[in-house]
Design a protein around this motif. Structure first.
Motif, PDB file in Angstrom:
ATOM      1  N   LYS A  88      33.412  33.283  55.550  1.00 51.23           N
ATOM      2  CA  LYS A  88      33.518  31.987  54.831  1.00 51.23           C
ATOM      3  C   LYS A  88      32.987  30.571  55.428  1.00 51.23           C
ATOM      4  CE  LYS A  88      37.934  33.539  52.764  1.00 51.23           C
ATOM      5  NZ  LYS A  88      39.601  33.149  52.909  1.00 51.23           N
ATOM      6  N   ARG A  89      33.134  30.883  56.647  1.00 51.67           N
ATOM      7  CA  ARG A  89      32.335  29.533  57.198  1.00 51.67           C
ATOM      8  C   ARG A  89      30.774  29.432  56.914  1.00 51.67           C
ATOM      9  NH1 ARG A  89      32.347  28.206  63.725  1.00 51.67           N
ATOM     10  NH2 ARG A  89      31.274  25.937  63.541  1.00 51.67           N
ATOM     11  N   TRP A  90      30.121  30.435  57.009  1.00 51.34           N
ATOM     12  CA  TRP A  90      28.768  30.456  56.603  1.00 51.34           C
ATOM     13  C   TRP A  90      28.401  30.311  55.129  1.00 51.34           C
ATOM     14  CZ3 TRP A  90      24.261  30.274  58.356  1.00 51.34           C
ATOM     15  CH2 TRP A  90      22.929  30.729  57.723  1.00 51.34           C
ATOM     16  N   GLN A  91      29.663  30.751  54.349  1.00 51.07           N
ATOM     17  CA  GLN A  91      29.347  30.371  52.861  1.00 51.07           C
ATOM     18  C   GLN A  91      29.642  28.781  52.525  1.00 51.07           C
ATOM     19  OE1 GLN A  91      32.322  32.973  51.313  1.00 51.07           O
ATOM     20  NE2 GLN A  91      30.849  34.598  50.667  1.00 51.07           N
ATOM     21  N   LYS A  92      30.253  28.340  53.547  1.00 49.73           N
ATOM     22  CA  LYS A  92      30.455  26.758  53.438  1.00 49.73           C
ATOM     23  C   LYS A  92      29.465  26.216  53.676  1.00 49.73           C
ATOM     24  CE  LYS A  92      34.711  23.913  54.168  1.00 49.73           C
ATOM     25  NZ  LYS A  92      35.806  23.839  54.687  1.00 49.73           N
ATOM     26  N   VAL A  93      28.687  26.532  54.914  1.00 43.54           N
ATOM     27  CA  VAL A  93      27.785  25.795  55.362  1.00 43.54           C
ATOM     28  C   VAL A  93      26.304  25.946  54.410  1.00 43.54           C
ATOM     29  CG1 VAL A  93      25.714  25.787  57.145  1.00 43.54           C
ATOM     30  CG2 VAL A  93      28.179  26.032  57.765  1.00 43.54           C
ATOM     31  N   PHE A 116      26.666  26.583  51.042  1.00 42.43           N
ATOM     32  CA  PHE A 116      27.060  25.509  49.840  1.00 42.43           C
ATOM     33  C   PHE A 116      26.562  23.783  50.281  1.00 42.43           C
ATOM     34  CE2 PHE A 116      30.136  22.530  47.939  1.00 42.43           C
ATOM     35  CZ  PHE A 116      29.780  23.000  46.541  1.00 42.43           C
ATOM     36  N   TRP A 117      27.018  23.668  51.286  1.00 40.54           N
ATOM     37  CA  TRP A 117      26.803  22.107  51.618  1.00 40.54           C
ATOM     38  C   TRP A 117      25.292  22.059  51.845  1.00 40.54           C
ATOM     39  CZ3 TRP A 117      30.079  18.586  50.024  1.00 40.54           C
ATOM     40  CH2 TRP A 117      31.165  18.723  50.018  1.00 40.54           C
TER      41      TRP A 117
END
Length: 343
Positions: free
Chosen positions: A3-8, A10-11
């Motif tokens: 999830k953290r990787w997906q967030k990075v 995305f931004w």
């Protein structure tokens, strides 16, 4: 972790998109613009031209590049990149637009004069004052004047030309205070400052670049409103549109006729920039005739570029490249335009 990787991701993607679409670059893109019908801009004796066909002025679209638009347009034909320094020098956007507006108004004045002269109608050139084109950094009047202001008096004296104004100032002393009356955004103002020693001539002066600010007045009323279009390159087509309506000759005979070129007060057609892009715009609008300035290359131009082509030659080459059936007509004087259309 996922999830953290997906967030990075995305931004990061959002940041790339934002930068790609919105980050302004110090480069401008020059691309084909539009061919605008002149009937919407010109009104003679209170009437718009409603005859069949169209006279059209052609434009170049100029926009500040963003990373994505820069990459996209670099793949497109008839696109040039211009640095901000090449385009504006050290002028601000507002100053640049103000100067373009002045060039357009001067172009309209000369177009009216030439059109009325050839139509045998009366006109009068009225001197409005001294137009401020530039201001030196060390000018004592820098905090008062702005590009586009018009000086109407100095020490209570009015003049009929820039030459007379300069002659008066040269007779004064460096350091002597003078009072100027000027128009700033349609408001009359007064400023009193000492004259400076001009860097090049060493004569006393205000420290500004100046030109005549005039307006052509006519017995038969004429109004030309160019909207957001700036610069002097529409002079030829303005002249033609005014003349045709004023004389009642209706020379286009239902055709769509485009062109470009500056117009001097003596009826000479001058060269312009971006003519290849204007040919493309005229062709898209269905023009059958395109008038192009035709002036031989100077020795200096040939020395700098042995393969130099003038406006007419570039226009012909461009028409051939885009497989256009437009007739590219070379013109040096406004009389060349009339001779072709009356033929």
């Amino acid at each position: 972790m996922r999830k953290r990787w997906q967030k990075v991701t995305f931004w990061t993607t959002l940041l790339i998109l934002f930068v790609g679409f919105f980050l302004p670059l110090p480069v401008y893109l020059e691309t084909p613009g539009e061919a605008e019908p002149l009937a919407q801009f010109v009104r003679v004796a209170g009437k718009h031209d409603r005859q069949p066909g169209k006279y059209m002025l052609t434009t170049v679209r100029l926009q500040q590049a963003r990373p994505f638009t820069y990459l996209w347009f670099k793949t497109r034909p008839f696109t040039e990149t211009i640095s901000k320094d090449q385009l504006m020098g050290d002028a601000s956007n507002r100053t640049f637009n103000q100067m373009q507006d002045y060039y357009m108004q001067s172009s309209i004045n000369d177009a009216i004069k030439v059109a009325y002269q050839h139509a045998g109608e009366s006109y009068h050139k009225k001197f409005l004052g001294i137009y401020v084109m530039s201001i030196l950094k060390q000018s004592p009047f820098k905090s008062d004047l702005a590009i586009g202001d018009t000086i109407t008096k100095i020490d209570g004296h009015q003049f009929k030309s820039v030459r007379a104004f300069i002659h008066y100032v040269k007779r004064q002393r460096v350091g002597q205070k003078v009072s100027i009356t000027y128009q700033h955004r349609k408001t009359s103002k007064i400023a009193k400052r000492p004259l400076m020693k001009l860097p090049q001539t060493k004569h006393p002066g205000l420290g500004i670049g100046l030109v005549d600010h005039t307006k052509v007045q006519t017995k038969i009323p004429v109004k030309v409103k160019a909207g957001d279009i700036g610069g002097p390159s529409a002079g030829l087509m303005f002249t033609l549109a005014i003349y045709d309506q004023l004389s009642g000759q209706h020379l286009r005979h239902g055709r769509r006729i485009a062109g470009t070129g500056t117009m001097s007060a003596r009826g000479k057609v001058g060269p312009i920039g971006g003519i290849d892009k204007k040919v493309v715009a005229a062709n898209r609008a269905g023009a059958s005739v395109f008038f192009a300035p035709d002036h031989p290359a100077t020795k200096r131009e040939k020395q700098l570029d042995p393969n130099y082509q003038n406006n007419y030659q570039v226009a012909k080459t461009t028409a051939k490249q885009i497989h256009s059936h437009m007739k590219i007509v070379p013109v040096k004087q406004f009389t060349d335009v009339l001779a072709y259309l009356k033929k």
